[in-house]
Design a protein around this motif. Structure first.
Motif, PDB file in Angstrom:
ATOM      1  N   GLU A 116      60.766  63.889  53.809  1.00  0.00           N
ATOM      2  CA  GLU A 116      62.094  64.038  54.327  1.00  0.00           C
ATOM      3  C   GLU A 116      62.449  64.516  55.740  1.00  0.00           C
ATOM      4  O   GLU A 116      63.576  65.031  55.920  1.00  0.00           O
ATOM      5  CB  GLU A 116      63.019  64.740  53.267  1.00  0.00           C
ATOM      6  CG  GLU A 116      62.939  64.113  51.713  1.00  0.00           C
ATOM      7  CD  GLU A 116      63.946  64.923  50.842  1.00  0.00           C
ATOM      8  OE1 GLU A 116      64.619  65.847  51.238  1.00  0.00           O
ATOM      9  OE2 GLU A 116      64.024  64.373  49.732  1.00  0.00           O
TER      10      GLU A 116
ATOM     11  N   ARG B   8      61.772  53.707  58.316  1.00  0.00           N
ATOM     12  CA  ARG B   8      62.170  54.621  57.070  1.00  0.00           C
ATOM     13  C   ARG B   8      63.117  53.673  56.206  1.00  0.00           C
ATOM     14  O   ARG B   8      62.893  53.953  55.117  1.00  0.00           O
ATOM     15  CB  ARG B   8      62.601  55.873  57.466  1.00  0.00           C
ATOM     16  CG  ARG B   8      63.117  56.771  56.498  1.00  0.00           C
ATOM     17  CD  ARG B   8      63.392  58.129  56.956  1.00  0.00           C
ATOM     18  NE  ARG B   8      62.297  58.921  56.838  1.00  0.00           N
ATOM     19  CZ  ARG B   8      62.158  60.331  57.158  1.00  0.00           C
ATOM     20  NH1 ARG B   8      63.247  60.791  58.052  1.00  0.00           N
ATOM     21  NH2 ARG B   8      61.335  60.902  57.400  1.00  0.00           N
TER      22      ARG B   8
ATOM     23  N   GLU C 242      57.552  57.610  55.464  1.00  0.00           N
ATOM     24  CA  GLU C 242      57.558  56.850  54.234  1.00  0.00           C
ATOM     25  C   GLU C 242      57.615  58.008  53.120  1.00  0.00           C
ATOM     26  O   GLU C 242      58.127  57.793  52.060  1.00  0.00           O
ATOM     27  CB  GLU C 242      56.202  56.051  53.891  1.00  0.00           C
ATOM     28  CG  GLU C 242      56.159  55.111  54.893  1.00  0.00           C
ATOM     29  CD  GLU C 242      54.743  54.343  54.695  1.00  0.00           C
ATOM     30  OE1 GLU C 242      54.099  54.451  53.752  1.00  0.00           O
ATOM     31  OE2 GLU C 242      54.548  53.158  55.405  1.00  0.00           O
ATOM     32  N   THR C 243      56.970  59.468  53.135  1.00  0.00           N
ATOM     33  CA  THR C 243      56.700  60.140  52.276  1.00  0.00           C
ATOM     34  C   THR C 243      57.360  61.489  52.305  1.00  0.00           C
ATOM     35  O   THR C 243      57.578  62.256  51.320  1.00  0.00           O
ATOM     36  CB  THR C 243      55.134  60.342  51.906  1.00  0.00           C
ATOM     37  OG1 THR C 243      54.717  60.950  53.262  1.00  0.00           O
ATOM     38  CG2 THR C 243      54.654  59.220  51.823  1.00  0.00           C
TER      39      THR C 243
ATOM     40  N   THR D 107      61.895  53.119  52.209  1.00  0.00           N
ATOM     41  CA  THR D 107      62.120  54.183  51.296  1.00  0.00           C
ATOM     42  C   THR D 107      63.362  53.382  50.365  1.00  0.00           C
ATOM     43  O   THR D 107      63.771  52.621  50.844  1.00  0.00           O
ATOM     44  CB  THR D 107      62.469  55.332  51.948  1.00  0.00           C
ATOM     45  OG1 THR D 107      63.528  55.281  52.821  1.00  0.00           O
ATOM     46  CG2 THR D 107      61.471  56.211  52.456  1.00  0.00           C
TER      47      THR D 107
END
Length: 297
Positions: free
Chosen positions: A259, A293, A256-257, A297
């Protein structure tokens, strides 16, 4: 666990082995068995064989310490060969598709016998036994087989806990001496808050490491078997399930947070490969890591 020793099957017909894994206190092999004779062997550890894909037409003839046995190799059938027993005549009449061999060292049984207050540890040998069904052993074999063929992030902990349960089952249900009354009626007691906090802190600090049951038991200052029971009583989860959930939560947060690639997320969650991570993630969450993901996102 080193699988070399006096009790060693020929390298042919080996399907999978735990020899390269970092498991402590247990070794596992998945084999197919062809019809024919097996060379004489002496068990230098406890050997448990379970037909996971059997053949009811196949009969295993064996002789250990002068005792002769003949058993159909139906699915779920169990054979036990205790440490020190010499098998000098083994003959298989028809091919058996898949048999799981589980190897346990003597030290595990000595430790459990002391923990359960057996009066004479030296008498706690397991029977030389064949041709019986044990649903718990078969269930544990399925757990070991799944981890052997599809490694998970906390698989070592799962396997080592299963090994303790297998040993306890053999000692309590297939041993030469009866389990003391005190051990049979002992209530489960959970970890006190101080020990539990210490163990959870250790887990949080080592989420990305290959933690074993001995590591956690040492933090709690308990024996591995006592720790496993006490942890589940305190949390409602086995140590393996607890750590698996923690690692899955970390993986979800990273998806989620960050890359990071899915391969890197899998590595940081202590999965052996992206494929194993994707399989485990999809089984629990219901969608693949990539799809998760994209939705978050």
């Amino acid at each position: 666990m080193d699988l070399e020793g006096r009790w060693k099957l020929p390298p042919t017909n080996l399907i999978a082995s735990s020899a390269a894994r970092k498991w402590k206190g247990i070794g596992v092999e998945l084999r197919r068995h062809s019809a024919g004779e097996v060379p004489e062997m002496v068990a230098d550890r406890m050997v448990i064989a379970i037909a996971v894909r059997g053949n009811h037409r196949a009969i295993i003839h064996r002789r250990g310490n002068g005792v002769r046995q003949a058993t159909h190799a139906s699915r779920g059938t169990v054979w036990l060969c205790p440490q020190g027993v010499a098998e000098d005549n083994i003959r298989i009449t028809s091919a058996i598709p898949e048999m799981l061999h589980i190897y346990l060292p003597a030290a595990t049984f000595v430790a459990l016998a002391k923990e359960d207050n057996f009066s004479d540890v030296t008498r706690q040998s397991i029977r030389y036994k064949a041709g019986f069904q044990d649903p718990l052993l078969f269930q544990l074999a399925a757990v070991l087989l799944e981890e052997l063929t599809a490694e998970t992030s906390s698989g070592r902990l799962l396997v080592e806990t299963a090994a303790l349960t297998v040993a306890a089952r053999l000692l309590h249900s297939h041993g030469e001496a009866a389990l003391p009354y005190a051990a049979r009626t002992r209530p489960a007691i959970g970890l006190d808050i101080t020990r539990l906090r210490r163990v959870i802190d250790f887990i949080e600090a080592h989420t990305d490491e290959d933690v074993g049951v001995d590591d956690l038991a040492s933090v709690a200052c308990l024996s591995p078997f006592h720790f496993s029971r006490a942890f589940k009583e305190a949390t409602g989860l086995t140590p393996h399930r607890f750590i698996s959930q923690r690692r899955l939560q970390r993986a979800r947060l990273l998806l989620e947070t960050s890359e990071l690639s899915i391969t890197d997320v899998a590595s940081m969650a202590n999965f052996s490969s992206q494929a194993n991570f994707t399989r485990a993630f999809s089984r629990i969450i219901g969608i693949s890591p990539g799809e998760y993901r994209r939705r978050r996102t």
